[in-house]
Scaffold this motif. Structure first.
Motif, PDB file in Angstrom:
ATOM      1  N   ARG A   1      51.851  76.998  83.669  1.00 58.80           N
ATOM      2  CA  ARG A   1      52.061  77.456  85.028  1.00 58.80           C
ATOM      3  C   ARG A   1      50.707  77.667  85.688  1.00 58.80           C
ATOM      4  O   ARG A   1      49.847  78.387  85.172  1.00 58.80           O
ATOM      5  CB  ARG A   1      52.845  78.762  85.031  1.00 58.80           C
TER       6      ARG A   1
ATOM      7  N   PRO B   1      49.511  84.298  92.571  1.00 59.74           N
ATOM      8  CA  PRO B   1      50.440  83.177  92.438  1.00 59.74           C
ATOM      9  C   PRO B   1      49.944  81.985  93.255  1.00 59.74           C
ATOM     10  O   PRO B   1      49.195  82.128  94.224  1.00 59.74           O
ATOM     11  CB  PRO B   1      51.754  83.730  93.006  1.00 59.74           C
TER      12      PRO B   1
ATOM     13  N   MET C   1      47.991  79.026  88.367  1.00 55.21           N
ATOM     14  CA  MET C   1      47.743  80.227  89.158  1.00 55.21           C
ATOM     15  C   MET C   1      46.460  80.022  89.953  1.00 55.21           C
ATOM     16  O   MET C   1      45.652  79.141  89.655  1.00 55.21           O
ATOM     17  CB  MET C   1      47.598  81.456  88.249  1.00 55.21           C
TER      18      MET C   1
ATOM     19  N   ASP D   1      47.709  79.524  83.970  1.00 53.46           N
ATOM     20  CA  ASP D   1      47.804  80.972  83.849  1.00 53.46           C
ATOM     21  C   ASP D   1      47.238  81.411  82.502  1.00 53.46           C
ATOM     22  O   ASP D   1      47.749  81.051  81.444  1.00 53.46           O
ATOM     23  CB  ASP D   1      49.266  81.396  83.984  1.00 53.46           C
TER      24      ASP D   1
ATOM     25  N   SER E   1      51.395  80.359  95.366  1.00 58.40           N
ATOM     26  CA  SER E   1      51.854  80.460  96.758  1.00 58.40           C
ATOM     27  C   SER E   1      50.818  81.119  97.673  1.00 58.40           C
ATOM     28  O   SER E   1      50.921  81.033  98.897  1.00 58.40           O
ATOM     29  CB  SER E   1      53.158  81.259  96.819  1.00 58.40           C
TER      30      SER E   1
END
Length: 470
Positions: free
Chosen positions: A386, A425, A388, A377, A427
Motif C-alpha cells: 500500500r 494517506p 503512502m 507503507d 489521498s
C-alpha cells in the motif's frame, strides 16, 4: 613524490606564462557572500563569473580559476578557517582519522602519519613543523558557523550533499600525490599560497577516487598559484596535485565538494525498481516467467534480446506517464544534509504563531529543506503493498555529524539515525502538492474531501514547523 624543484620548478615569469593556459576571470571588487538565497550565495561564490556562463562553459567540462585582488574578500576567506584555530579545536576533543589526518606525499605516494586516539595540539604542531606534514581537517562546517551557512545554502542550491575539508600544508611540502576525485570541487584559498598543477582526466567525470602515477598523467594542462581570496573549480575526474612553494610559511585552503553519486546512472539505479514494480502490475509481459534454467546458463544471448524488448516497453511507459519516483536518493539527501543555519534566533523548531484553522491562510516554511515522496507503507505488516505519502525534512538533523559517514552508518545499524517527518494517506498527495507549489494557500481550499482532513493536515505540518499562518 614530485619535487618542488627540478623540472617542475617555475619562476614568477614562467608561472605567468603557464597560467595563460587556464582562462582566468579577474574580479575588480567582488562582494563577500550574499546569503539572501541559495542562488545569490552561489552567484557571489563564483563572482564575477556569470551563473549562466559557469554552467554553460565550465560545469563538468573544464577548470575555472577566479583571481581576486580584494583585501576584504581575502580577509573574509581567512575568517573561514585558520591554522590558529586548531589549538582551540583540539581542546574540544578531536581524534585522528575521524577529525584529522596527518599526511605527506613521499615518492608519489600518500604517507599517513596519524597517531592513535585524541589529537594533542603540541604533537600536531610538531609534526607540522618538523615532518612537513599536511593537516587535513575533516568537515570543518561542524565547528565553523560561517562554513555551515555557506554549505547549507549550497545544499539547497544543488540539491546534493556538500562536504568540505581544510588542508594546511607547510613550506616546500605536498600532502597528497596526483589523484582525482569523484566530486565537483570548489577550492577557496584562505591563507598563504598554493602551487597547483592540473592534468587531463584519464576517467572523465569519475565515479571513484584514484591515485595516478606521474609517468602516466603527462604534463600539466594548467599550472598556477592560488592566493588568498582566489577560487578554483574543477570537475570530478580532474587529476591534480598541489604544494606550498618556497618562501611561503604555510598554505591553508578549504575544498568544498558536491555531486558525489549524483549522476543519471545513480538516479536510474534508484528509480528503475519502482518503475518496474508499478509497470508489472499493468503489463502482463513483465509478469511472464523467465525461461527455464535461465539462471543456470552461461550464454543468455536470446534472453538479452527479450530483456531489451522489455526495457523498451518500460521506456515507452515512462514517456507516456512521465512518472519516475526516486525515494532512496531523496531520503539519503534529506537525512544526511545540514539543518538550516538559524544563527542567533531563539528556538526556531518550536511551532510559533497561530494554530492553523479551516479559515487560515498558510505558507510553506523551509521549502528547500523538505521533500514529498510516495512509497510503500513502512508500517504495513500486511502482504498487500500500500502506497503512502511521506514528507521528510532536515530541520532536526545534527550539524555535528554532517558528512561523517562511518559514524552515521554505525548509528543507522543501531537504529539511532532516522528520518524526520510525517506520513499521510495517498489521498493527501494533491493537497500537499498545493502547499508546495503555491506561495500561499487557504486551508479551506486544499484538495481534500472534508474540512476536518484539511485542518488536520495543516496542523500536522505546523507542528513540524513546516508551515506558518499568515
Amino acid at each position: 613524490m614530485p619535487k618542488k624543484g627540478g623540472k617542475h620548478a617555475v619562476s614568477g615569469k614562467e608561472m605567468q606564462v603557464q597560467c595563460k593556459r587556464l582562462k582566468v576571470e579577474t574580479a575588480c571588487s567582488p562582494s563577500v557572500m550574499n546569503f539572501e538565497s541559495p542562488d545569490s550565495l552561489f552567484r557571489s561564490l563564483i563572482s564575477p563569473v556569470e551563473h549562466e556562463k559557469f554552467f554553460r562553459e565550465y560545469w563538468e567540462q573544464k577548470p575555472l580559476l577566479v583571481r581576486r585582488n580584494d583585501p576584504l574578500l581575502a580577509s573574509y576567506y581567512q575568517s573561514l578557517f585558520q591554522l590558529s584555530d586548531l589549538k582551540e579545536l583540539c581542546g574540544q576533543g578531536l581524534y585522528y582519522g575521524r577529525d584529522i589526518n596527518i599526511c605527506r606525499c613521499v615518492n608519489g605516494k600518500k604517507k599517513v602519519l596519524n597517531k592513535e586516539g585524541k589529537v594533542n595540539y603540541m604533537q600536531l604542531k610538531k609534526d607540522f613543523d618538523q615532518k612537513k606534514a599536511t593537516i587535513q581537517f575533516h568537515q570543518p562546517q561542524r565547528f565553523k558557523e560561517e562554513l555551515w551557512k555557506i554549505q547549507e545554502k549550497l545544499e539547497c542550491y544543488f540539491g546534493s550533499l556538500v562536504g568540505s575539508n581544510v588542508y594546511i600544508t607547510p613550506q616546500e611540502s605536498q600532502g597528497l600525490p596526483p589523484h582525482y576525485d569523484d566530486v565537483e570541487v570548489f577550492i577557496l584559498q584562505l591563507e598563504g599560497e598554493k602551487h597547483w598543477r592540473l592534468y587531463k582526466p584519464t576517467v572523465p567525470l569519475a565515479r571513484e577516487y584514484n591515485v595516478e602515477s606521474e609517468d602516466r598523467i603527462g604534463n600539466p594542462t594548467h599550472e598556477f598559484i592560488l592566493k588568498p581570496g582566489d577560487l578554483l573549480y574543477f570537475p570530478r575526474g580532474t587529476i591534480h596535485q598541489a604544494d606550498t612553494p618556497l618562501g611561503i610559511s604555510y598554505s591553508t585552503h578549504v575544498t568544498i565538494s558536491t555531486y558525489q553519486n549524483n549522476s543519471w546512472g545513480d538516479f536510474l539505479l534508484d528509480a528503475i525498481p519502482g518503475l518496474v514494480f508499478d509497470a508489472a502490475k499493468e503489463d502482463v509481459a513483465l509478469r511472464t516467467s523467465i525461461p527455464r534454467q535461465l539462471l543456470m546458463q552461461v550464454d543468455i544471448a536470446e534472453s538479452t534480446k527479450k530483456l531489451s524488448s522489455l526495457l523498451r516497453r518500460l521506456a515507452d511507459r515512462l514517456e507516456n506517464t512521465k512518472e519516475l519516483r526516486s525515494s532512496d536518493m531523496k531520503k539519503d539527501f534529506i537525512m544526511n544534509r545540514l539543518p538550516p543555519c538559524f544563527g542567533c534566533d531563539s528556538d526556531p523548531l518550536t511551532p510559533g504563531g497561530k494554530l492553523p484553522k479551516i479559515d487560515s491562510k498558510i505558507r510553506l516554511q523551509f521549502r528547500d529543506h523538505a521533500i514529498i515522496t510516495v512509497e510503500p507503507d513502512q508500517d504495513n505488516s500486511d502482504e498487500v503493498r500500500r502506497d503512502m505519502v511521506y514528507v521528510y525534512h532536515s530541520l532536526k538533523n545534527r550539524r555535528e555529524s554532517h558528512m561523517m559517514g562511518t559514524e552515521d552508518d554505525t548509528a543507522s545499524e543501531a537504529g539511532t539515525s532516522q528520518t524526520h517527518g510525517l506520513r499521510f494517506p495517498l489521498s493527501h498527495l494533491d493537497a500537499l502538492k498545493q502547499i508546495w507549489s503555491c506561495s500561499t494557500v487557504n486551508v479551506k481550499e486544499l484538495n481534500l474531501t472534508s474540512d476536518e482532513e484539511k485542518e488536520n493536515l495543516a496542523v500536522s505540518l505546523w507542528t513540524e514547523c513546516l508551515i506558518e499562518v499568515i
